[in-house]
Design an enzyme around this catalytic site. Structure first.
Site, PDB file in Angstrom:
ATOM      1  N   SER A 197     -58.589  62.087  98.368  1.00 17.79           N
ATOM      2  CA  SER A 197     -58.701  63.532  98.167  1.00 17.79           C
ATOM      3  C   SER A 197     -57.314  64.108  97.971  1.00 17.79           C
ATOM      4  O   SER A 197     -56.453  63.999  98.859  1.00 17.79           O
ATOM      5  CB  SER A 197     -59.352  64.195  99.377  1.00 17.79           C
ATOM      6  OG  SER A 197     -59.120  65.594  99.307  1.00 17.79           O
TER       7      SER A 197
ATOM      8  N   HIS B  46     -60.759  62.442  94.109  1.00 17.38           N
ATOM      9  CA  HIS B  46     -61.652  63.449  94.697  1.00 17.38           C
ATOM     10  C   HIS B  46     -60.933  64.804  94.740  1.00 17.38           C
ATOM     11  O   HIS B  46     -59.833  64.918  95.282  1.00 17.38           O
ATOM     12  CB  HIS B  46     -62.029  62.995  96.107  1.00 17.38           C
ATOM     13  CG  HIS B  46     -63.041  63.834  96.803  1.00 17.38           C
ATOM     14  ND1 HIS B  46     -64.397  63.708  96.602  1.00 17.38           N
ATOM     15  CD2 HIS B  46     -62.900  64.826  97.720  1.00 17.38           C
ATOM     16  CE1 HIS B  46     -65.051  64.569  97.374  1.00 17.38           C
ATOM     17  NE2 HIS B  46     -64.160  65.271  98.057  1.00 17.38           N
TER      18      HIS B  46
ATOM     19  N   ASP C 187     -61.245  68.731  95.864  1.00 14.06           N
ATOM     20  CA  ASP C 187     -61.958  69.635  96.783  1.00 14.06           C
ATOM     21  C   ASP C 187     -61.781  71.085  96.368  1.00 14.06           C
ATOM     22  O   ASP C 187     -60.699  71.659  96.508  1.00 14.06           O
ATOM     23  CB  ASP C 187     -61.427  69.434  98.208  1.00 14.06           C
ATOM     24  CG  ASP C 187     -61.931  68.141  98.815  1.00 14.06           C
ATOM     25  OD1 ASP C 187     -63.154  67.924  98.793  1.00 14.06           O
ATOM     26  OD2 ASP C 187     -61.111  67.346  99.300  1.00 14.06           O
TER      27      ASP C 187
ATOM     28  N   MET D 123     -62.617  74.891  97.025  1.00 16.24           N
ATOM     29  CA  MET D 123     -63.026  75.758  98.147  1.00 16.24           C
ATOM     30  C   MET D 123     -62.840  77.220  97.765  1.00 16.24           C
ATOM     31  O   MET D 123     -61.863  77.571  97.089  1.00 16.24           O
ATOM     32  CB  MET D 123     -62.179  75.446  99.378  1.00 16.24           C
ATOM     33  CG  MET D 123     -62.221  73.981  99.781  1.00 16.24           C
ATOM     34  SD  MET D 123     -61.350  73.722 101.325  1.00 16.24           S
ATOM     35  CE  MET D 123     -61.465  71.927 101.463  1.00 16.24           C
TER      36      MET D 123
ATOM     37  N   HIS E 220     -65.819  68.105  94.136  1.00 12.87           N
ATOM     38  CA  HIS E 220     -66.646  68.513  95.278  1.00 12.87           C
ATOM     39  C   HIS E 220     -66.567  70.027  95.409  1.00 12.87           C
ATOM     40  O   HIS E 220     -65.531  70.561  95.820  1.00 12.87           O
ATOM     41  CB  HIS E 220     -66.100  67.802  96.526  1.00 12.87           C
ATOM     42  CG  HIS E 220     -66.790  68.135  97.801  1.00 12.87           C
ATOM     43  ND1 HIS E 220     -66.270  67.786  99.033  1.00 12.87           N
ATOM     44  CD2 HIS E 220     -67.952  68.780  98.063  1.00 12.87           C
ATOM     45  CE1 HIS E 220     -67.092  68.200  99.988  1.00 12.87           C
ATOM     46  NE2 HIS E 220     -68.113  68.815  99.431  1.00 12.87           N
TER      47      HIS E 220
ATOM     48  N   MET F 226     -67.229  73.280  97.143  1.00 13.05           N
ATOM     49  CA  MET F 226     -67.569  73.942  98.410  1.00 13.05           C
ATOM     50  C   MET F 226     -67.513  75.435  98.138  1.00 13.05           C
ATOM     51  O   MET F 226     -66.623  76.154  98.607  1.00 13.05           O
ATOM     52  CB  MET F 226     -66.586  73.502  99.506  1.00 13.05           C
ATOM     53  CG  MET F 226     -66.838  72.063  99.950  1.00 13.05           C
ATOM     54  SD  MET F 226     -65.437  71.342 100.829  1.00 13.05           S
ATOM     55  CE  MET F 226     -64.502  70.737  99.428  1.00 13.05           C
TER      56      MET F 226
ATOM     57  N   MET G 168     -71.168  64.661 104.621  1.00 12.08           N
ATOM     58  CA  MET G 168     -69.957  65.196 105.255  1.00 12.08           C
ATOM     59  C   MET G 168     -69.869  64.680 106.687  1.00 12.08           C
ATOM     60  O   MET G 168     -70.824  64.812 107.464  1.00 12.08           O
ATOM     61  CB  MET G 168     -69.976  66.725 105.285  1.00 12.08           C
ATOM     62  CG  MET G 168     -69.927  67.422 103.934  1.00 12.08           C
ATOM     63  SD  MET G 168     -68.533  66.975 102.884  1.00 12.08           S
ATOM     64  CE  MET G 168     -67.131  67.396 103.919  1.00 12.08           C
TER      65      MET G 168
ATOM     66  N   GLY H  32     -57.833  66.267 107.436  1.00 10.21           N
ATOM     67  CA  GLY H  32     -57.239  65.872 108.704  1.00 10.21           C
ATOM     68  C   GLY H  32     -58.067  66.159 109.946  1.00 10.21           C
ATOM     69  O   GLY H  32     -57.537  66.160 111.055  1.00 10.21           O
TER      70      GLY H  32
ATOM     71  N   ASP I 130     -67.375  61.805 103.353  1.00 10.61           N
ATOM     72  CA  ASP I 130     -66.232  62.701 103.190  1.00 10.61           C
ATOM     73  C   ASP I 130     -65.852  63.329 104.523  1.00 10.61           C
ATOM     74  O   ASP I 130     -66.605  64.118 105.087  1.00 10.61           O
ATOM     75  CB  ASP I 130     -66.592  63.780 102.165  1.00 10.61           C
ATOM     76  CG  ASP I 130     -65.385  64.594 101.722  1.00 10.61           C
ATOM     77  OD1 ASP I 130     -64.263  64.288 102.176  1.00 10.61           O
ATOM     78  OD2 ASP I 130     -65.575  65.519 100.926  1.00 10.61           O
TER      79      ASP I 130
ATOM     80  N   GLY J 145     -58.426  61.576 102.592  1.00 13.30           N
ATOM     81  CA  GLY J 145     -57.263  62.397 102.273  1.00 13.30           C
ATOM     82  C   GLY J 145     -56.077  61.967 103.101  1.00 13.30           C
ATOM     83  O   GLY J 145     -55.211  61.209 102.652  1.00 13.30           O
ATOM     84  N   SER J 146     -56.048  62.413 104.350  1.00 10.71           N
ATOM     85  CA  SER J 146     -54.877  62.128 105.185  1.00 10.71           C
ATOM     86  C   SER J 146     -54.639  60.640 105.364  1.00 10.71           C
ATOM     87  O   SER J 146     -53.487  60.190 105.377  1.00 10.71           O
ATOM     88  CB  SER J 146     -54.994  62.850 106.531  1.00 10.71           C
ATOM     89  OG  SER J 146     -56.304  62.834 107.000  1.00 10.71           O
TER      90      SER J 146
HETATM   91  C1  DX5 Z   1     -63.084  68.519 103.625  1.00 10.24           C
HETATM   92  C2  DX5 Z   1     -62.910  67.876 102.257  1.00 10.24           C
HETATM   93  C3  DX5 Z   1     -62.463  66.465 102.337  1.00 10.24           C
HETATM   94  C4  DX5 Z   1     -61.121  66.287 102.998  1.00 10.24           C
HETATM   95  C5  DX5 Z   1     -60.991  64.908 103.544  1.00 10.24           C
HETATM   96  O1  DX5 Z   1     -63.620  69.776 103.465  1.00 10.24           O
HETATM   97  O2  DX5 Z   1     -64.126  67.903 101.550  1.00 10.24           O
HETATM   98  O3  DX5 Z   1     -62.491  65.840 101.072  1.00 10.24           O
HETATM   99  O4  DX5 Z   1     -60.057  66.532 102.125  1.00 10.24           O
HETATM  100  O5  DX5 Z   1     -59.777  64.828 104.225  1.00 10.24           O
HETATM  101  P1  DX5 Z   1     -59.550  63.789 105.411  1.00 10.24           P
HETATM  102  O6  DX5 Z   1     -59.760  62.429 104.833  1.00 10.24           O
HETATM  103  O7  DX5 Z   1     -58.131  64.049 105.802  1.00 10.24           O
HETATM  104  O8  DX5 Z   1     -60.539  64.113 106.476  1.00 10.24           O
HETATM  105 ZN    ZN Z   2     -64.405  66.631  99.673  1.00 12.13          ZN
END
Ligand code: DX5
Ligand code: ZN
Length: 233
Positions: free
Chosen positions: A12, A37, A39, A41, A70, A72, A141, A149, A176, A198-199
């Protein structure tokens, strides 16, 4: 895109350097990412703001693999066309984002893109029981969406239920949130094949020093693949 249940790692870019997306995308792909990926938002469906269609179109120029977008956002339907035109390969909408997930998935498929449906931790597997034939990917999710993170929330029972509901259909199960070398085996064993991280992918590395991205991707993939092989054996 040929359908396969092999483990795929989808970093991500929410955890990338926001001033350097082009080179971050090139770096994770060079280091073995299967998908990228993205995200999106809206500060309404989730309490954070990220990218709109023009940013996604700019990312597209750098993505050589699969751009997994993705959404959101709520409402989602008015923006499907714009994200399709921005070059998404997969567009995922949340079942909680509106009353008409069936219509939303039809609208995504009508653009010629793959259609994904995401489930928040509080939403049961059964919410997608009647849209399985309109779906290419179910995103489970394992955090409440909005931020990278966060701590992994165990959804393995839901993943198992979805895996048996899907049967032989060519539908991916994507996880995710909070995916690490510790949690990847749990979700892979339960039936997931796409792991967003992501992290856990970006930690320790940078565009100037991308080798840790590769080591992190391989460590997550190996941990998951080992668990999957154990399941198949
Ligand atoms: C959360 C996102 C994820 C997020 C994952 O709302 O949809 O894709 O970036 O990050 P980590 O792997 O750090 O939880
Ligand atoms: Zn995501």
């Amino acid at each position: 895109m040929v359908f396969s249940r092999a483990i795929k790692i989808a970093p991500s870019i929410l955890s990338a350097d926001f001033a350097d997306f082009g080179r971050e995308i090139q770096a994770i792909e060079a280091q073995g990412a299967d998908w990228v990926h993205v995200d999106v938002m809206d500060g309404h469906f989730v309490p954070n703001l990220t990218f709109g269609p023009p940013a996604v179109a700019a990312f597209r120029k750098h993505v050589k693999t699969v751009m997994d977008v993705h959404l959101m956002i709520a409402p989602v339907d008015p923006y499907i066309e714009a994200f399709a035109e921005a070059g998404a390969d997969i567009i995922t909408a949340h079942v909680e984002a509106g009353p008409h997930i069936h219509r939303t998935l039809q609208a995504i498929r009508a653009t010629g893109k793959k259609a994904g449906v995401a489930l928040n931790p509080g939403t049961p597997a059964e919410a997608v029981a009647h849209v399985l034939d309109l779906t290419d990917l179910i995103c489970v999710m394992t955090v409440n969406p909005g931020f990278g993170g966060q701590k992994f929330i165990d959804m393995t029972a839901k993943i198992r239920t979805l895996r048996s509901m899907i049967g032989d259909r060519p539908v991916h199960i994507e996880i995710d949130g909070g995916v690490t070398t510790e949690t990847a085996p749990l979700v892979a064993r339960a039936g997931a094949d796409v792991l967003v991280a992501g992290s856990a992918v970006f930690k320790g590395g940078s565009v100037a020093n991308p080798a840790p991205y590769g080591a992190n991707i391989r460590a997550i993939r190996d941990a998951a693949a080992l668990a999957t092989n154990a399941r198949l054996a």
